[in-house]
Design a protein around this motif. Structure first.
Motif, PDB file in Angstrom:
ATOM      1  N   UNK A  90      -2.723  56.921  21.722  1.00 30.58           N
ATOM      2  CA  UNK A  90      -2.822  56.792  23.176  1.00 30.58           C
ATOM      3  C   UNK A  90      -1.865  55.720  23.684  1.00 30.58           C
ATOM      4  N   UNK A  91      -1.748  54.635  22.956  1.00 28.93           N
ATOM      5  CA  UNK A  91      -0.869  53.543  23.371  1.00 28.93           C
ATOM      6  C   UNK A  91       0.591  53.978  23.418  1.00 28.93           C
ATOM      7  N   UNK A  92       1.043  54.684  22.377  1.00 28.50           N
ATOM      8  CA  UNK A  92       2.462  55.068  22.349  1.00 28.50           C
ATOM      9  C   UNK A  92       2.770  56.130  23.401  1.00 28.50           C
ATOM     10  N   UNK A  93       1.827  57.003  23.700  1.00 28.19           N
ATOM     11  CA  UNK A  93       2.102  58.035  24.701  1.00 28.19           C
ATOM     12  C   UNK A  93       2.025  57.495  26.122  1.00 28.19           C
ATOM     13  N   UNK A 134      11.200  52.574  23.126  1.00 25.59           N
ATOM     14  CA  UNK A 134      10.715  52.730  21.751  1.00 25.59           C
ATOM     15  C   UNK A 134      10.553  51.381  21.072  1.00 25.59           C
ATOM     16  N   UNK A 135      11.503  50.476  21.290  1.00 23.07           N
ATOM     17  CA  UNK A 135      11.406  49.132  20.709  1.00 23.07           C
ATOM     18  C   UNK A 135      10.181  48.405  21.264  1.00 23.07           C
ATOM     19  N   UNK A 170       5.263  56.596  16.413  1.00 26.58           N
ATOM     20  CA  UNK A 170       6.419  56.191  17.216  1.00 26.58           C
ATOM     21  C   UNK A 170       7.287  57.397  17.595  1.00 26.58           C
ATOM     22  N   UNK A 171       7.378  58.370  16.700  1.00 25.99           N
ATOM     23  CA  UNK A 171       8.148  59.574  17.027  1.00 25.99           C
ATOM     24  C   UNK A 171       7.500  60.318  18.192  1.00 25.99           C
TER      25      UNK A 171
END
Length: 287
Positions: A90-93, A134-135, A170-171
């Motif tokens: 959820x965090x990355x999206x 992304x970073x 991450x991808x």
């Protein structure tokens, strides 16, 4: 000796050298520009960390012990093991909203028009922005993993598998930032981009196996959850982290049977489709 200058046609941006090397170089320059901007506005990063940390703490201590995990039980520790991959995903999206808002702000301030006037690769502005996001997402994920470890989460299948799990997360996050880029190019204000980047993410993340097993859902929602690209990455991360209970009943849907391959496939398809659409939109939008 004198040289005759030939003016470029009105509305035509100067052309760069072209080629893959030029595109990569320009993208890295734009990524550096966005990272410097993030460092100079640290509150953006800090506030971006608060929400996922709150989710970790609240879900762990409020829902832990009240939700039964098939093949396991209702202990708070069992639920934390099950939960964390969903919180990570959820965090990355949710970085989608930030990517969209940043591009919309650049459009609103006229920076995109200035970039168009430079002899750079046409996709570099968007690629640089998504790489910078992304970073930032990777840094957020590191902090979140530390917080998760503090509340009792552990990865049980070794360092390499854990790194592979974070790589898939991450991808997926990178893929979703391209959706955010398209949204940011399609709206007129950063506020609209933020709202547009979140309104569809909530049903996507909650109609999934991130927080509850699909077996607990009505039949029609089970199918949606099991074929959700978000769910594939969550289950893949759980599998690589060793967080699935020993007797967890795996649904029959192909993405749930082969979550790692499904996660890779979904992410690559999303990047291919939405990068193409976003770059086309960038080229064709006139402000």
């Amino acid at each position: 000796m004198t040289a005759t200058a030939h003016a470029a046609p009105s509305g035509t941006a100067p052309k760069g050298r072209g080629g893959i090397v030029q595109s990569v170089t320009d993208s890295l320059v734009m990524a550096k520009r966005n990272l410097i901007r993030m460092v100079r506005i640290p509150e953006v990063v800090i506030f971006g960390l608060i929400q996922p940390i709150m989710f970790v703490v609240l879900f762990s201590y409020v829902f832990g012990g009240s939700i039964q995990i098939p093949g396991s039980g209702t202990s708070a520790q069992d639920y934390r093991e099950f939960l964390m991959a969903g919180i990570f995903a959820q965090t990355v999206t949710f970085a989608t909203a930030g990517a969209g808002a940043g591009i919309a702000e650049d459009m609103h301030r006229g920076l995109i028009d200035r970039f168009r006037s430079l002899p750079m690769a046409r996709g570099a502005v968007l690629t640089g922005r998504t790489l910078a996001d992304l970073v930032q997402t990777a840094l957020t994920l590191v902090v979140l993993a530390i917080v998760a470890a503090l509340v009792g989460w552990r990865a049980h299948d070794g360092v390499l598998n854990a790194l592979a799990g974070f790589g898939l997360l991450l991808l997926l996050g990178y893929a979703f930032t391209w959706i955010g880029a398209l949204i940011g190019l399609s709206v007129r204000t950063p506020e609209a981009a933020t709202s547009g980047g979140l309104v569809w993410l909530f049903p996507l993340t909650f109609i999934s196996v991130a927080f509850v097993p699909s077996q607990n859902m009505p039949a029609f929602l089970q199918h949606l959850a099991e074929w959700n690209p978000f769910s594939a990455t969550v289950v893949a991360a759980r599998e690589l982290f060793g967080n699935l209970p020993p007797h967890y009943p795996v649904p029959d849907a192909w993405p749930m049977q082969h979550p790692v391959w499904a996660s890779l496939l979904w992410s690559v398809v999303i990047i291919a489709v939405f990068r193409t659409l976003a770059v086309h939109k960038y080229r064709s939008t006139a402000r």
